[in-house]
Design an enzyme around this catalytic site. Structure first.
Site, PDB file in Angstrom:
ATOM      1  N   ASP A  95       0.787  -1.233   0.000  1.00 53.16           N
ATOM      2  CA  ASP A  95       0.000   0.000   0.000  1.00 53.16           C
ATOM      3  C   ASP A  95       0.820   1.284   0.000  1.00 53.16           C
ATOM      4  O   ASP A  95       0.409   2.279   0.581  1.00 53.16           O
ATOM      5  CB  ASP A  95      -0.920  -0.017   1.226  1.00 53.16           C
ATOM      6  CG  ASP A  95      -0.170  -0.408   2.495  1.00 53.16           C
ATOM      7  OD1 ASP A  95       1.048  -0.189   2.554  1.00 53.16           O
ATOM      8  OD2 ASP A  95      -0.817  -0.939   3.416  1.00 53.16           O
ATOM      9  N   GLU A 117      -0.138  -9.280  -0.833  1.00 55.09           N
ATOM     10  CA  GLU A 117      -0.735  -8.768   0.411  1.00 55.09           C
ATOM     11  C   GLU A 117      -1.919  -7.852   0.078  1.00 55.09           C
ATOM     12  O   GLU A 117      -2.017  -6.716   0.540  1.00 55.09           O
ATOM     13  CB  GLU A 117       0.295  -8.040   1.281  1.00 55.09           C
ATOM     14  CG  GLU A 117      -0.157  -7.925   2.727  1.00 55.09           C
ATOM     15  CD  GLU A 117       0.860  -7.204   3.610  1.00 55.09           C
ATOM     16  OE1 GLU A 117       1.505  -7.884   4.410  1.00 55.09           O
ATOM     17  OE2 GLU A 117       0.983  -5.974   3.496  1.00 55.09           O
ATOM     18  N   GLU A 131      -2.013   4.842   3.316  1.00 53.96           N
ATOM     19  CA  GLU A 131      -1.990   3.449   2.868  1.00 53.96           C
ATOM     20  C   GLU A 131      -3.381   2.888   2.572  1.00 53.96           C
ATOM     21  O   GLU A 131      -3.564   2.102   1.644  1.00 53.96           O
ATOM     22  CB  GLU A 131      -1.287   2.569   3.915  1.00 53.96           C
ATOM     23  CG  GLU A 131       0.218   2.796   4.016  1.00 53.96           C
ATOM     24  CD  GLU A 131       0.594   3.917   4.977  1.00 53.96           C
ATOM     25  OE1 GLU A 131      -0.320   4.614   5.477  1.00 53.96           O
ATOM     26  OE2 GLU A 131       1.792   4.112   5.226  1.00 53.96           O
ATOM     27  N   HIS A 204       6.433   4.388  14.032  1.00 55.01           N
ATOM     28  CA  HIS A 204       6.787   5.267  12.913  1.00 55.01           C
ATOM     29  C   HIS A 204       5.599   5.799  12.117  1.00 55.01           C
ATOM     30  O   HIS A 204       5.777   6.615  11.239  1.00 55.01           O
ATOM     31  CB  HIS A 204       7.703   4.532  11.936  1.00 55.01           C
ATOM     32  CG  HIS A 204       6.975   3.496  11.118  1.00 55.01           C
ATOM     33  ND1 HIS A 204       6.572   2.304  11.635  1.00 55.01           N
ATOM     34  CD2 HIS A 204       6.555   3.512   9.842  1.00 55.01           C
ATOM     35  CE1 HIS A 204       5.949   1.612  10.702  1.00 55.01           C
ATOM     36  NE2 HIS A 204       5.913   2.315   9.601  1.00 55.01           N
ATOM     37  N   ARG A 206       2.791   7.674  10.241  1.00 53.05           N
ATOM     38  CA  ARG A 206       2.526   9.092  10.015  1.00 53.05           C
ATOM     39  C   ARG A 206       1.394   9.610  10.917  1.00 53.05           C
ATOM     40  O   ARG A 206       1.497  10.665  11.513  1.00 53.05           O
ATOM     41  CB  ARG A 206       2.088   9.223   8.557  1.00 53.05           C
ATOM     42  CG  ARG A 206       2.235  10.553   7.920  1.00 53.05           C
ATOM     43  CD  ARG A 206       1.766  10.421   6.481  1.00 53.05           C
ATOM     44  NE  ARG A 206       2.768   9.804   5.636  1.00 53.05           N
ATOM     45  CZ  ARG A 206       3.562  10.478   4.809  1.00 53.05           C
ATOM     46  NH1 ARG A 206       3.464  11.782   4.729  1.00 53.05           N
ATOM     47  NH2 ARG A 206       4.443   9.858   4.064  1.00 53.05           N
ATOM     48  N   HIS A 237      13.158   4.757  13.889  1.00 53.85           N
ATOM     49  CA  HIS A 237      13.002   5.101  12.470  1.00 53.85           C
ATOM     50  C   HIS A 237      13.902   6.285  12.118  1.00 53.85           C
ATOM     51  O   HIS A 237      14.286   7.056  13.011  1.00 53.85           O
ATOM     52  CB  HIS A 237      11.534   5.479  12.248  1.00 53.85           C
ATOM     53  CG  HIS A 237      11.054   5.272  10.858  1.00 53.85           C
ATOM     54  ND1 HIS A 237      10.977   6.305   9.964  1.00 53.85           N
ATOM     55  CD2 HIS A 237      10.621   4.170  10.199  1.00 53.85           C
ATOM     56  CE1 HIS A 237      10.502   5.836   8.817  1.00 53.85           C
ATOM     57  NE2 HIS A 237      10.285   4.548   8.936  1.00 53.85           N
TER      58      HIS A 237
END
Ligand code: UDP
Length: 362
Positions: A95, A117, A131, A204, A206, A237
């Site tokens: 994604d 996936e 995503e 991590h 967003r 990250h």
């Protein structure tokens, strides 16, 4: 043999695509590898780690930033490659912007698209962002939907996708362990933690950036409360916002913040964890295979089968919840064993074999 063109741009995509690439090579398919370069450093390290040479590197992050630019730049970089290579099937995973751009270019060039996936959904357009919409859009264009579980298959059926294009194959994240786990493994972080049990942390996403203070305050409190029994390792990250906040809020003798680990190191460290706190998607699946309970630092998950099986629990991002749920697991043996003993719903490590067989047969 079909010519397969793989598009990827980030670390998690590569980790799940690598076993499929290896299987395609083993079966003798001509293959073309395209890296859009969305995660420059993290992905280049991985490519070196597994001695993979890509045929094309778009180096997208050197030229563009921001989602629109990255997608636009990826599309215009990919199009001439696809016109030149004329593959039978284009494979994308998951994604990301590379997934979205790759699937649009496949469609514009009328080349068959395989989505690895496929069909994970929260049906919440902004969680995870971007995503969720990326994968929904890719789902509209794919000709082969390689979906991990019966539960994720249901999403595609509800959306009206033809049954004969949907294949339940497990998750290739599990296949990757055959290339990474080592019995005689040691490393510095593991030696540091060896006198106690380990909690592994990663964060991590967003949409979690604005909640990082809460998450980190919770983790610091756990480190304090369980200072006699547990140590916390946090491979952080590369995002500078995350790094700055972590350095400020996670100053504690029982917390070790380390640079992101390459995948062989990460998998071998992860297998020693007693508990994982994460907002990562892939780690939720990997932990299920390793029998390690995961408290998911999110309010939604596209992995309901993991929650149903009992290996994952959604705890959100509030400090109180994170601390309470961690305390429960670390102090209640029955609850811990119920989670760690749950059945892994993500397959038996044959996903890549199934994918390549299907592509070569159909
Ligand atoms: N991972 C890694 N090194 C690290 C942290 C994670 O190799 O320091 C791997 C992990 O094993 C998993 C993948 O990266 O396969 C997950 O990536 P990430 O959390 O960035 O993305 P997501 O899965 O949420 O898309």
């Amino acid at each position: 043999m079909k010519k397969l063109l793989f598009i990827f741009g980030t670390r998690p995509e590569f980790i799940k695509v690598y076993p499929v690439i290896q299987e395609a090579k083993r079966q003798g398919n001509p293959i073309v590898l395209v890296n859009t370069g969305q995660h420059k450093e993290m992905l280049n390290e991985l490519l070196d780690e597994f001695s993979v040479e890509v045929d094309y590197d778009l180096k997208i992050m050197e030229k563009y930033s921001g989602l629109s630019e990255i997608v636009a730049g990826s599309i215009s970089g990919l199009d001439p490659i696809i016109k030149k290579e004329q593959p039978d099937v284009i494979l994308v995973h998951g994604d990301t912007a590379a997934t979205l751009a790759g699937s649009l270019v496949a469609y514009f060039n009328q080349i068959k698209l395989a989505h690895i996936e496929a069909s994970l959904r929260t049906y919440n357009k902004f969680s995870p962002f971007p995503e969720e919409m990326n994968r929904q859009i890719v789902g509209l264009m794919a000709d082969y939907h390689f979906t991990p579980t019966e539960m994720t298959k249901e999403n595609l059926l509800k959306e009206g996708k033809p049954k004969n294009q949907i294949f339940v194959v497990g998750n290739s994240a599990i296949d990757m362990f055959q290339y990474t786990l080592k019995d005689d493994y040691t490393n510095e972080a593991l030696s540091w933690q060896a006198d106690k049990k380990m909690i592994l942390v990663t964060a991590h996403r967003r949409e979690n950036l604005s909640d990082l203070e809460e998450i980190f305050d919770g983790i610091a409190e756990i480190a304090d409360e369980f200072r006699e029994t547990h140590k916390i390792i946090y491979p952080i990250h590369m995002n500078p916002i995350i790094r700055e906040k972590a350095q400020k809020l996670l100053e504690h003798s029982n917390i070790k913040i380390i640079d992101p680990l390459d995948t062989i190191n990460f998998h071998n460290v992860m297998r020693h964890a007693e508990l994982i706190l994460t907002d990562s998607g892939g780690i939720q699946e990997e932990a299920a295979f390793l029998g390690i309970p995961v408290l998911v630092l999110r309010d939604t998950t596209e992995r309901p089968e993991g929650v149903l099986a009992g290996t994952l629990k959604l705890v959100g991002t509030s400090k109180e919840n994170i601390v309470n749920e961690t305390r429960t697991l670390l102090t209640d043996k029955t609850k811990y064993e119920r989670m760690s003993g749950s059945k892994n719903p993500y397959g038996d490590g044959t996903t890549s074999l199934q994918i390549v067989n299907i592509l070569n047969e159909k």
